[in-house]
Design a protein around this motif. Structure first.
Motif, short mmCIF file in Angstrom:
data_model
loop_
_atom_site.label_atom_id
_atom_site.label_comp_id
_atom_site.label_asym_id
_atom_site.label_seq_id
_atom_site.Cartn_x
_atom_site.Cartn_y
_atom_site.Cartn_z
N LEU A 18 -59.74 -84.58 -26.61
CA LEU A 18 -60.43 -85.15 -27.78
C LEU A 18 -59.64 -86.26 -28.45
CD1 LEU A 18 -61.48 -81.75 -29.41
CD2 LEU A 18 -62.87 -83.22 -27.92
N LEU A 19 -58.41 -86.47 -28.05
CA LEU A 19 -57.55 -87.43 -28.75
C LEU A 19 -58.14 -88.84 -28.85
CD1 LEU A 19 -53.91 -86.39 -27.81
CD2 LEU A 19 -55.19 -85.93 -29.90
N PRO A 20 -58.75 -89.39 -27.79
CA PRO A 20 -59.33 -90.73 -27.97
C PRO A 20 -60.39 -90.78 -29.07
CG PRO A 20 -59.13 -90.21 -25.64
CD PRO A 20 -58.82 -88.94 -26.41
N LEU A 21 -61.24 -89.78 -29.13
CA LEU A 21 -62.27 -89.72 -30.18
C LEU A 21 -61.63 -89.58 -31.56
CD1 LEU A 21 -65.25 -89.26 -31.19
CD2 LEU A 21 -64.78 -86.83 -30.87
N LEU A 22 -60.66 -88.69 -31.68
CA LEU A 22 -60.02 -88.46 -32.97
C LEU A 22 -59.23 -89.69 -33.42
CD1 LEU A 22 -58.71 -84.81 -32.44
CD2 LEU A 22 -60.90 -85.57 -33.37
N GLU A 23 -58.56 -90.34 -32.47
CA GLU A 23 -57.81 -91.55 -32.79
C GLU A 23 -58.75 -92.67 -33.26
OE1 GLU A 23 -54.23 -94.20 -30.87
OE2 GLU A 23 -55.45 -92.98 -29.53
N ALA A 96 -47.30 -93.09 -34.72
CA ALA A 96 -47.82 -92.94 -33.36
C ALA A 96 -48.44 -91.56 -33.13
CB ALA A 96 -46.71 -93.20 -32.35
N SER A 97 -48.82 -90.91 -34.22
CA SER A 97 -49.37 -89.56 -34.12
C SER A 97 -50.59 -89.42 -35.03
CB SER A 97 -48.33 -88.52 -34.56
OG SER A 97 -47.19 -88.59 -33.75
N LEU A 98 -51.43 -88.45 -34.70
CA LEU A 98 -52.55 -88.09 -35.57
C LEU A 98 -52.08 -87.00 -36.52
CD1 LEU A 98 -55.60 -87.78 -33.17
CD2 LEU A 98 -55.31 -89.43 -35.00
N ILE A 113 -49.80 -84.86 -33.99
CA ILE A 113 -50.02 -84.82 -32.56
C ILE A 113 -49.85 -86.24 -32.01
CG2 ILE A 113 -51.66 -84.34 -30.71
CD1 ILE A 113 -52.92 -82.22 -32.53
N PRO A 114 -48.88 -86.44 -31.12
CA PRO A 114 -48.66 -87.77 -30.56
C PRO A 114 -49.88 -88.26 -29.79
CG PRO A 114 -46.84 -86.30 -30.02
CD PRO A 114 -47.93 -85.46 -30.62
N VAL A 115 -50.15 -89.55 -29.95
CA VAL A 115 -51.25 -90.19 -29.20
C VAL A 115 -50.65 -91.34 -28.42
CG1 VAL A 115 -53.10 -89.53 -30.77
CG2 VAL A 115 -51.86 -91.62 -31.18
#
Length: 119
Positions: A18-23, A96-98, A113-115
């Protein structure tokens, strides 16, 4: 050190797809000048949250995610006004994190959370 690092590692792994969506959602909040401090509210599928706007309904990961802001967290009394400057410092040092507010069985806490952004 977090109280339950295994749990945090599990959550990071579960949220990885889900990271791309959350970012992107966090970037939109900043780009639209809603807030410089977007926060992902992460909570178990079995719970409900009345904070923020829903982004991800609990799927196979077992976690739901709402997006909120530092300003809403202050308004709702989750972050005390006295801690806002400290929050901003920690937030900025984790660019560099969410930023996530994790609501689980342990205790509500902020995690980053690192992205892997590619400009």
């Amino acid at each position: 050190m977090p109280a339950n690092p295994t749990g945090i590692a599990h959550i990071q792994h579960a949220l990885q797809p889900l990271l791309p969506l959350l970012e992107q959602a966090a970037s939109n909040v900043q780009d639209q000048m809603i807030s410089n401090y977007p926060v992902m509210l992460v909570f178990p599928a079995t719970e409900e949250a009345s904070i923020g706007l829903p982004l991800v309904d609990a799927g196979q990961a077992g976690w739901s995610v709402n997006i909120t802001t530092l300003e809403e967290l202050v308004t709702k009394g989750i972050v005390e006004m006295a801690n806002v400057d400290r929050f901003r410092e920690v937030y900025k040092s984790n660019k560099a994190s969410l930023c996530c507010l994790l609501l689980d069985n342990v205790q509500p806490r902020f995690i980053f959370i690192p992205v892997s952004s590619t400009p």
